[in-house]
Motif scaffolding. Sequence first.
Motif, PDB file in Angstrom:
ATOM      1  N   VAL A  24      37.731  39.415  52.955  1.00 36.19           N
ATOM      2  CA  VAL A  24      37.650  39.134  51.514  1.00 36.19           C
ATOM      3  C   VAL A  24      37.003  37.789  51.210  1.00 36.19           C
ATOM      4  O   VAL A  24      36.794  37.461  50.027  1.00 36.19           O
ATOM      5  N   LYS A  25      36.681  37.022  52.220  1.00 35.18           N
ATOM      6  CA  LYS A  25      36.068  35.706  51.992  1.00 35.18           C
ATOM      7  C   LYS A  25      34.790  35.838  51.191  1.00 35.18           C
ATOM      8  O   LYS A  25      33.962  36.706  51.464  1.00 35.18           O
ATOM      9  N   GLY A  26      34.656  34.963  50.202  1.00 31.34           N
ATOM     10  CA  GLY A  26      33.475  34.972  49.365  1.00 31.34           C
ATOM     11  C   GLY A  26      33.539  35.957  48.213  1.00 31.34           C
ATOM     12  O   GLY A  26      32.699  35.915  47.309  1.00 31.34           O
ATOM     13  N   ARG A  27      34.550  36.842  48.224  1.00 33.31           N
ATOM     14  CA  ARG A  27      34.698  37.826  47.143  1.00 33.31           C
ATOM     15  C   ARG A  27      35.984  37.617  46.353  1.00 33.31           C
ATOM     16  O   ARG A  27      36.017  37.836  45.145  1.00 33.31           O
ATOM     17  N   PHE A  28      37.032  37.186  47.029  1.00 36.28           N
ATOM     18  CA  PHE A  28      38.340  36.993  46.387  1.00 36.28           C
ATOM     19  C   PHE A  28      38.631  35.500  46.281  1.00 36.28           C
ATOM     20  O   PHE A  28      38.253  34.716  47.164  1.00 36.28           O
ATOM     21  N   THR A  29      39.342  35.123  45.222  1.00 42.13           N
ATOM     22  CA  THR A  29      39.771  33.740  45.042  1.00 42.13           C
ATOM     23  C   THR A  29      41.234  33.713  44.626  1.00 42.13           C
ATOM     24  O   THR A  29      41.615  34.368  43.649  1.00 42.13           O
ATOM     25  N   ILE A  30      42.021  32.962  45.377  1.00 41.05           N
ATOM     26  CA  ILE A  30      43.426  32.798  45.028  1.00 41.05           C
ATOM     27  C   ILE A  30      43.605  31.480  44.284  1.00 41.05           C
ATOM     28  O   ILE A  30      42.964  30.473  44.625  1.00 41.05           O
ATOM     29  N   SER A  31      44.463  31.481  43.276  1.00 33.67           N
ATOM     30  CA  SER A  31      44.750  30.265  42.518  1.00 33.67           C
ATOM     31  C   SER A  31      46.181  30.354  42.001  1.00 33.67           C
ATOM     32  O   SER A  31      46.810  31.414  42.091  1.00 33.67           O
ATOM     33  N   ARG A  32      46.666  29.258  41.485  1.00 33.55           N
ATOM     34  CA  ARG A  32      48.026  29.259  40.957  1.00 33.55           C
ATOM     35  C   ARG A  32      48.150  28.276  39.805  1.00 33.55           C
ATOM     36  O   ARG A  32      47.396  27.301  39.724  1.00 33.55           O
ATOM     37  N   ASP A  33      49.119  28.529  38.955  1.00 39.69           N
ATOM     38  CA  ASP A  33      49.446  27.643  37.850  1.00 39.69           C
ATOM     39  C   ASP A  33      50.942  27.350  37.971  1.00 39.69           C
ATOM     40  O   ASP A  33      51.770  28.199  37.604  1.00 39.69           O
ATOM     41  N   ASN A  34      51.276  26.194  38.486  1.00 37.40           N
ATOM     42  CA  ASN A  34      52.685  25.861  38.706  1.00 37.40           C
ATOM     43  C   ASN A  34      53.445  25.705  37.388  1.00 37.40           C
ATOM     44  O   ASN A  34      54.659  25.900  37.342  1.00 37.40           O
ATOM     45  N   ASN A  92      36.381  40.040  43.153  1.00 43.63           N
ATOM     46  CA  ASN A  92      35.037  40.397  42.709  1.00 43.63           C
ATOM     47  C   ASN A  92      34.340  41.237  43.778  1.00 43.63           C
ATOM     48  O   ASN A  92      34.767  41.275  44.929  1.00 43.63           O
ATOM     49  N   SER A  93      33.270  41.884  43.383  1.00 38.64           N
ATOM     50  CA  SER A  93      32.483  42.706  44.311  1.00 38.64           C
ATOM     51  C   SER A  93      33.381  43.654  45.099  1.00 38.64           C
ATOM     52  O   SER A  93      33.273  43.754  46.332  1.00 38.64           O
ATOM     53  N   LEU A  94      34.225  44.341  44.400  1.00 41.88           N
ATOM     54  CA  LEU A  94      35.197  45.205  45.062  1.00 41.88           C
ATOM     55  C   LEU A  94      34.523  46.357  45.787  1.00 41.88           C
ATOM     56  O   LEU A  94      33.487  46.881  45.342  1.00 41.88           O
ATOM     57  N   LYS A  95      35.132  46.735  46.907  1.00 41.34           N
ATOM     58  CA  LYS A  95      34.631  47.807  47.754  1.00 41.34           C
ATOM     59  C   LYS A  95      35.702  48.897  47.866  1.00 41.34           C
ATOM     60  O   LYS A  95      36.889  48.607  47.720  1.00 41.34           O
ATOM     61  N   PRO A  96      35.293  50.114  48.174  1.00 41.59           N
ATOM     62  CA  PRO A  96      36.300  51.179  48.354  1.00 41.59           C
ATOM     63  C   PRO A  96      37.358  50.824  49.400  1.00 41.59           C
ATOM     64  O   PRO A  96      38.526  51.208  49.244  1.00 41.59           O
ATOM     65  N   GLU A  97      36.976  50.065  50.407  1.00 43.58           N
ATOM     66  CA  GLU A  97      37.946  49.687  51.437  1.00 43.58           C
ATOM     67  C   GLU A  97      38.960  48.653  50.963  1.00 43.58           C
ATOM     68  O   GLU A  97      39.897  48.320  51.689  1.00 43.58           O
ATOM     69  N   SER A 129      42.074  50.902  38.345  1.00 42.94           N
ATOM     70  CA  SER A 129      40.988  51.646  38.983  1.00 42.94           C
ATOM     71  C   SER A 129      39.653  51.105  38.508  1.00 42.94           C
ATOM     72  O   SER A 129      39.439  50.977  37.297  1.00 42.94           O
ATOM     73  N   VAL A 130      38.792  50.771  39.462  1.00 40.95           N
ATOM     74  CA  VAL A 130      37.465  50.262  39.128  1.00 40.95           C
ATOM     75  C   VAL A 130      36.444  50.905  40.052  1.00 40.95           C
ATOM     76  O   VAL A 130      36.790  51.427  41.113  1.00 40.95           O
ATOM     77  N   GLN A 131      35.196  50.811  39.657  1.00 40.74           N
ATOM     78  CA  GLN A 131      34.117  51.279  40.522  1.00 40.74           C
ATOM     79  C   GLN A 131      33.714  50.160  41.480  1.00 40.74           C
ATOM     80  O   GLN A 131      33.961  48.970  41.217  1.00 40.74           O
ATOM     81  N   ALA A 132      33.124  50.549  42.568  1.00 41.67           N
ATOM     82  CA  ALA A 132      32.634  49.575  43.541  1.00 41.67           C
ATOM     83  C   ALA A 132      31.714  48.566  42.852  1.00 41.67           C
ATOM     84  O   ALA A 132      30.897  48.933  42.005  1.00 41.67           O
ATOM     85  N   GLY A 133      31.891  47.305  43.225  1.00 40.51           N
ATOM     86  CA  GLY A 133      31.128  46.233  42.609  1.00 40.51           C
ATOM     87  C   GLY A 133      31.830  45.588  41.424  1.00 40.51           C
ATOM     88  O   GLY A 133      31.409  44.533  40.948  1.00 40.51           O
ATOM     89  N   GLY A 134      32.908  46.213  40.977  1.00 41.38           N
ATOM     90  CA  GLY A 134      33.640  45.691  39.836  1.00 41.38           C
ATOM     91  C   GLY A 134      34.612  44.590  40.213  1.00 41.38           C
ATOM     92  O   GLY A 134      34.680  44.162  41.382  1.00 41.38           O
ATOM     93  N   SER A 135      35.360  44.138  39.222  1.00 40.09           N
ATOM     94  CA  SER A 135      36.292  43.025  39.411  1.00 40.09           C
ATOM     95  C   SER A 135      37.655  43.364  38.817  1.00 40.09           C
ATOM     96  O   SER A 135      37.758  44.139  37.862  1.00 40.09           O
ATOM     97  N   LEU A 136      38.669  42.753  39.399  1.00 37.69           N
ATOM     98  CA  LEU A 136      40.023  42.795  38.862  1.00 37.69           C
ATOM     99  C   LEU A 136      40.668  41.443  39.092  1.00 37.69           C
ATOM    100  O   LEU A 136      40.320  40.745  40.060  1.00 37.69           O
ATOM    101  N   ARG A 137      41.617  41.109  38.244  1.00 38.77           N
ATOM    102  CA  ARG A 137      42.398  39.893  38.442  1.00 38.77           C
ATOM    103  C   ARG A 137      43.874  40.260  38.492  1.00 38.77           C
ATOM    104  O   ARG A 137      44.430  40.754  37.512  1.00 38.77           O
TER     105      ARG A 137
END
Length: 121
Positions: free
Chosen positions: A63-73, A83-88, A10-18
Amino acid sequence: VQLQASGGGSVQAGGSLRLSCAASGLTFSRYSMGWFRQAPGKGREFVAVISWSTSNTRYADSVKGRFTISRDNGKNTVYLQMNSLKPEDTAVYYCAAARSIYNNSKNYDYWGQGTQVTVSS
């Protein structure tokens, strides 16, 4: 095959999670990995996907410009930096594995159990 998603919360709007998704029981480097989400009362929605080689990524417009997908094989793990999370963005987030880059959930072979993301305003 197991896909274990984690990192929700749970985060507030504008926050980040990974978010992380650890895979086992498959040749991870041969699969494209996607993230989907499902909000209460709604269908499963494509969020992002990354090719096995990491050279190709695709994002939902929302989510473009706010989310980034990556991987470590080397670690059999795919990530979703949000990033810049929104209630939606509130939803259960699922990782999934497919043989190629797809937006459609029907093309994915394996699914994780989901992790809850809640964004408050």
